[in-house]
Design a protein around this motif. Sequence first.
Motif: not given
Length: 232
Positions: A82-109
């Motif tokens: 077993h390996e328990i994990e937090l799963v990040v669901a992406i709601g907005k796509g993109g490439k070369n996303i800066a870390a400062a902008d990354a959380m704006g691409h997350v739909f949920g968890y």
Amino acid sequence: MRTFTFDPPAPVGIPVVGQEAFFPARRVYCVGRNYAEHAREMGFTGREPPFFFLKPVDAIVVVPNGETGTLPYPPLTHNLHHEIELVVAIGKGGKNIAAADAMGHVFGYAVGLDMTRRDLQLAQRDLGRPWDIGKGFDHSAPIGPITPGAQVPGIETAPIWVNVNGQVRQKSSVASLIWNLAEVIEHISAAWELQPGDLIMSGTPEGVGPVVASDLMIGGVEGLGELRVKVA
């Protein structure tokens, strides 16, 4: 109208908390050795550059709230972990996303389990070969419902855990990630163009271990509820 030689598979839909619509899963990205203590228990140390592998989307086992999912014990292995994990669901796509902008691409968890045929994984690792047979097998990615990000403030420091038959196996905090969620999105999007529907299994803490038939795993991330999975 396009026709196919046989009916294509239905999309994998994951329930969304508080919504009737399902989240359509596209790809499952996984981050390797992203908790320091887990890296040590696997024989590695330090903040190495992040690395990734993928699971097939049809490896997902959707486990609705309040239900217990079934995981058939997979063939070829005698050491299923077993390996328990937090799963990040992406709601907005993109490439070369800066870390400062990354959380704006997350739909949920969501809460997920990266099930691993450890003996097969290590054998392939020692030979310098891909891990697919150890990581990407059928039913290897049980995942619970997705909670929209606005409903879980503070997820970056949430406790994460899994118990097996009532005994604590893994217990840590998302704050202990080597590469945090924004950094993970930055690195993945530099290698692949992320799309809505992508899932990221962000890494597992120390305490991974074996399960056998009839074992019950109950895991969670604070704010996301519990994921219950029984080995058939």
